[in-house]
Design a protein around this motif. Structure first.
Motif, PDB file in Angstrom:
ATOM      1  N   ASP A  86      -0.678  -1.308  -0.655  1.00 13.16           N
ATOM      2  CA  ASP A  86      -0.370  -0.622   0.597  1.00 13.16           C
ATOM      3  C   ASP A  86      -1.475  -0.829   1.635  1.00 13.16           C
ATOM      4  O   ASP A  86      -1.189  -1.025   2.824  1.00 13.16           O
ATOM      5  N   ASP A  87      -2.723  -0.799   1.194  1.00 12.81           N
ATOM      6  CA  ASP A  87      -3.841  -1.013   2.120  1.00 12.81           C
ATOM      7  C   ASP A  87      -3.836  -2.432   2.682  1.00 12.81           C
ATOM      8  O   ASP A  87      -4.125  -2.638   3.861  1.00 12.81           O
ATOM      9  N   ASN A  88      -3.514  -3.402   1.849  1.00 10.87           N
ATOM     10  CA  ASN A  88      -3.443  -4.776   2.340  1.00 10.87           C
ATOM     11  C   ASN A  88      -2.270  -4.955   3.300  1.00 10.87           C
ATOM     12  O   ASN A  88      -2.368  -5.717   4.261  1.00 10.87           O
ATOM     13  N   ALA A  89      -1.169  -4.254   3.068  1.00 18.51           N
ATOM     14  CA  ALA A  89      -0.046  -4.293   4.008  1.00 18.51           C
ATOM     15  C   ALA A  89      -0.462  -3.685   5.350  1.00 18.51           C
ATOM     16  O   ALA A  89      -0.097  -4.203   6.415  1.00 18.51           O
ATOM     17  N   THR A  90      -1.235  -2.619   5.305  1.00 21.33           N
ATOM     18  CA  THR A  90      -1.778  -2.028   6.532  1.00 21.33           C
ATOM     19  C   THR A  90      -2.691  -3.029   7.230  1.00 21.33           C
ATOM     20  O   THR A  90      -2.649  -3.171   8.459  1.00 21.33           O
ATOM     21  N   LEU A  91      -3.488  -3.743   6.449  1.00 24.42           N
ATOM     22  CA  LEU A  91      -4.384  -4.751   7.008  1.00 24.42           C
ATOM     23  C   LEU A  91      -3.592  -5.839   7.731  1.00 24.42           C
ATOM     24  O   LEU A  91      -4.001  -6.301   8.803  1.00 24.42           O
ATOM     25  N   VAL A  92      -2.453  -6.238   7.185  1.00 25.02           N
ATOM     26  CA  VAL A  92      -1.605  -7.240   7.846  1.00 25.02           C
ATOM     27  C   VAL A  92      -1.232  -6.764   9.252  1.00 25.02           C
ATOM     28  O   VAL A  92      -1.314  -7.526  10.221  1.00 25.02           O
ATOM     29  N   GLU A  93      -0.848  -5.509   9.358  1.00 20.73           N
ATOM     30  CA  GLU A  93      -0.475  -4.962  10.676  1.00 20.73           C
ATOM     31  C   GLU A  93      -1.671  -4.941  11.616  1.00 20.73           C
ATOM     32  O   GLU A  93      -1.534  -5.237  12.811  1.00 20.73           O
ATOM     33  N   ILE A 144      -8.227   2.600   6.652  1.00 18.98           N
ATOM     34  CA  ILE A 144      -8.129   2.541   5.191  1.00 18.98           C
ATOM     35  C   ILE A 144      -8.728   3.824   4.619  1.00 18.98           C
ATOM     36  O   ILE A 144      -9.857   4.187   4.943  1.00 18.98           O
ATOM     37  N   LYS A 145      -7.969   4.480   3.771  1.00 23.10           N
ATOM     38  CA  LYS A 145      -8.420   5.751   3.187  1.00 23.10           C
ATOM     39  C   LYS A 145      -9.334   5.496   1.994  1.00 23.10           C
ATOM     40  O   LYS A 145      -9.044   4.650   1.141  1.00 23.10           O
ATOM     41  N   ASP A 146     -10.434   6.241   1.939  1.00 21.93           N
ATOM     42  CA  ASP A 146     -11.350   6.174   0.804  1.00 21.93           C
ATOM     43  C   ASP A 146     -10.677   6.660  -0.470  1.00 21.93           C
ATOM     44  O   ASP A 146      -9.742   7.457  -0.420  1.00 21.93           O
ATOM     45  N   ASP A 147     -11.185   6.198  -1.586  1.00 23.91           N
ATOM     46  CA  ASP A 147     -10.822   6.748  -2.888  1.00 23.91           C
ATOM     47  C   ASP A 147     -12.118   6.863  -3.667  1.00 23.91           C
ATOM     48  O   ASP A 147     -12.625   5.881  -4.198  1.00 23.91           O
ATOM     49  N   ASP A 148     -12.659   8.051  -3.698  1.00 31.90           N
ATOM     50  CA  ASP A 148     -13.960   8.286  -4.316  1.00 31.90           C
ATOM     51  C   ASP A 148     -13.889   8.531  -5.818  1.00 31.90           C
ATOM     52  O   ASP A 148     -14.916   8.784  -6.447  1.00 31.90           O
ATOM     53  N   ALA A 195     -13.650   7.830  -9.750  1.00 33.37           N
ATOM     54  CA  ALA A 195     -14.016   6.784 -10.703  1.00 33.37           C
ATOM     55  C   ALA A 195     -12.895   6.557 -11.709  1.00 33.37           C
ATOM     56  O   ALA A 195     -12.771   5.476 -12.270  1.00 33.37           O
ATOM     57  N   LYS A 196     -12.074   7.561 -11.930  1.00 35.37           N
ATOM     58  CA  LYS A 196     -10.970   7.438 -12.888  1.00 35.37           C
ATOM     59  C   LYS A 196      -9.652   7.470 -12.118  1.00 35.37           C
ATOM     60  O   LYS A 196      -9.244   8.516 -11.614  1.00 35.37           O
ATOM     61  N   VAL A 197      -9.028   6.305 -12.031  1.00 31.14           N
ATOM     62  CA  VAL A 197      -7.739   6.158 -11.363  1.00 31.14           C
ATOM     63  C   VAL A 197      -6.870   5.310 -12.275  1.00 31.14           C
ATOM     64  O   VAL A 197      -7.331   4.304 -12.828  1.00 31.14           O
ATOM     65  N   ASP A 198      -5.644   5.704 -12.450  1.00 27.36           N
ATOM     66  CA  ASP A 198      -4.693   4.926 -13.228  1.00 27.36           C
ATOM     67  C   ASP A 198      -4.587   3.519 -12.643  1.00 27.36           C
ATOM     68  O   ASP A 198      -4.536   3.349 -11.419  1.00 27.36           O
ATOM     69  N   ALA A 199      -4.545   2.509 -13.486  1.00 29.21           N
ATOM     70  CA  ALA A 199      -4.508   1.123 -13.027  1.00 29.21           C
ATOM     71  C   ALA A 199      -3.318   0.858 -12.100  1.00 29.21           C
ATOM     72  O   ALA A 199      -3.466   0.175 -11.079  1.00 29.21           O
ATOM     73  N   LEU A 200      -2.156   1.384 -12.426  1.00 26.56           N
ATOM     74  CA  LEU A 200      -0.984   1.177 -11.568  1.00 26.56           C
ATOM     75  C   LEU A 200      -1.181   1.831 -10.205  1.00 26.56           C
ATOM     76  O   LEU A 200      -0.789   1.261  -9.179  1.00 26.56           O
ATOM     77  N   ALA A 201      -1.822   2.991 -10.178  1.00 27.12           N
ATOM     78  CA  ALA A 201      -2.116   3.648  -8.902  1.00 27.12           C
ATOM     79  C   ALA A 201      -3.094   2.809  -8.076  1.00 27.12           C
ATOM     80  O   ALA A 201      -2.957   2.713  -6.848  1.00 27.12           O
ATOM     81  N   MET A 202      -4.061   2.174  -8.741  1.00 26.50           N
ATOM     82  CA  MET A 202      -4.986   1.273  -8.048  1.00 26.50           C
ATOM     83  C   MET A 202      -4.224   0.130  -7.398  1.00 26.50           C
ATOM     84  O   MET A 202      -4.432  -0.196  -6.227  1.00 26.50           O
ATOM     85  N   LYS A 214      -1.049  -0.122  -6.574  1.00 24.87           N
ATOM     86  CA  LYS A 214      -0.194   0.319  -5.472  1.00 24.87           C
ATOM     87  C   LYS A 214      -1.009   0.681  -4.232  1.00 24.87           C
ATOM     88  O   LYS A 214      -0.609   0.375  -3.100  1.00 24.87           O
ATOM     89  N   SER A 215      -2.139   1.298  -4.431  1.00 24.54           N
ATOM     90  CA  SER A 215      -2.998   1.665  -3.307  1.00 24.54           C
ATOM     91  C   SER A 215      -3.507   0.420  -2.586  1.00 24.54           C
ATOM     92  O   SER A 215      -3.458   0.336  -1.349  1.00 24.54           O
ATOM     93  N   LEU A 216      -3.991  -0.553  -3.352  1.00 23.18           N
ATOM     94  CA  LEU A 216      -4.490  -1.788  -2.742  1.00 23.18           C
ATOM     95  C   LEU A 216      -3.365  -2.581  -2.085  1.00 23.18           C
ATOM     96  O   LEU A 216      -3.554  -3.177  -1.026  1.00 23.18           O
TER      97      LEU A 216
END
Length: 151
Positions: A104-111, A85-89, A91-98, A100-102
């Motif tokens: 994709d990370d949860n899909a990676t977790l499934v694998e 899982i890649k870090d995201d350091d 503090a300001k991230v667009d909500a939609l980007a958050m 999508k990132s989560l």
């Protein structure tokens, strides 16, 4: 009877999954703390709910490592070495980007969970193999929710 290599592979796989859970927990909590915009309340609550679910499984996974005769992760550095899982350091991230990132990370977790399930089968660890089904279901639900929000 499974060999030592199968047991070692399971322990390694479980520790990788444990690292992923910790990393995704912290990333989800970061987004919980920093989300902003018109969906603030809903996303703030969703990210908190999802982070609690992730953290809730860390002890269970760590104990599966110990029950299989292994040692668990011992530090933030150990987590960083084992996670995919890649870090995201930021503090300001667009909500939609958050979202999508989560997703994709949860899909990676499934694998990663499926890999643990396979390793558990090889090692003859029926308990971990069975638990992996529940972990998969929870991660797939998080992917589903995040996918629906992102559409």
């Amino acid at each position: 009877m499974p060999g030592d290599n199968a047991k070692k592979a399971l322990i390694d796989s479980l520790n990788g999954l444990l690292a992923d859970y910790f990393a995704l927990y912290l990333k989800t909590k970061n987004y919980h703390w920093h989300v902003a915009g018109p969906q603030f309340r809903d996303l703030h609550l969703l990210f908190d709910e999802q982070s609690a679910e992730l953290f809730g499984l860390t002890d269970i996974i760590g104990e599966r490592v110990r029950k299989n005769g292994g040692t668990t992760l011992t530090s933030i550095g150990a987590i960083a070495d084992k996670t995919v899982i890649k870090d995201d350091d930021r503090a300001k991230v667009d909500a939609l980007a958050m979202i999508k990132s989560l997703r994709d990370d949860n899909a990676t977790l499934v694998e990663r969970i499926r890999a643990v399930k396979a390793a558990a089968g090889e090692a003859g660890d029926n308990a971990t193999e069975g638990m992996a089904d529940d972990w998969t279901d929870q991660a797939e639900k998080r992917v589903w929710f995040l996918t629906e929000i992102a559409s």
